[in-house]
Design a protein around this motif. Structure first.
Motif: not given
Length: 201
Positions: A81-88, A92-100, A149-155
């Protein structure tokens, strides 16, 4: 495994949702009061929630706890759900930390408004307000995933929007970012979101 949480913490809510979506087994959820529960200080010297403890490890901070749960989920054969190793990954992490960051500003905003008027800081309230509104405006919905299909950024973004609705309802998300409001409307109907709705006990 035990995870300390409260019913109102958006950071703990993120961990609760993450655990639900990854199907983490055997969690003992322990309601704790930040800064007031003596045992919590032994798990997290900062006295904050969420905090995780097991026979082998203690962890605190929602991002780190979710990272740990994600690793366990992947070890069981699940998709990250962190999308490790994926192109995005970085999107995903940008939205994760923006939300944080939005949550940090929102929580600080709420805490400052609870102080006596003579102690409240108009300067910081304005700064936090700007951080929240500008973050809402620039959030790209296409990088948040969707309800199936949620990931950490969306959560994280769902928890940030949920906290605004709970504590700072004056923020009009629909006016600032209509697409984000539509995205959130699809999230609030999900069982894992409904099960973690915050309330004052």
């Amino acid at each position: 495994m035990r995870i300390h949480y409260s019913l109102t913490s958006p950071y703990a809510r993120k961990v609760r949702i993450f655990a639900a979506l990854t199907g983490e087994p055997g969690i003992d959820w322990v309601r704790s009061k930040p800064l007031e529960t003596p045992h919590l200080r032994r798990v997290n010297p900062l006295g904050k929630i969420p905090a995780l403890e097991s026979d082998t490890i203690t962890l605190f901070d929602s991002a780190l706890i979710c990272d740990y749960l994600d690793e366990r989920h992947c070890a069981r054969g699940g998709e990250s759900l962190f999308h490790r190793g994926l192109a995005d990954y970085f999107a995903v992490q940008k939205n994760h930390y923006l939300a944080n960051g939005m949550l940090d500003a929102a929580v600080a905003h709420v805490m400052d408004r609870r102080r006596p008027d003579a102690q409240a800081s108009a300067f910081w309230l304005a700064r936090w307000h700007e951080s929240i509104t500008e973050s809402l405006k620039i959030t790209a919905v296409n990088a948040l995933g969707h309800s199936e299909a949620m990931h950490i950024g969306g959560i994280s973004m769902a928890c940030a929007l949920g906290y605004l609705a709970f504590r700072l309802p004056e923020y009009d998300v629909a006016a600032l970012n209509p697409e984000l409001a539509d995205w959130y409307a699809s999230i609030v109907q999900q069982p894992w979101f409904i099960a973690t709705i915050p309330y004052d006990a």
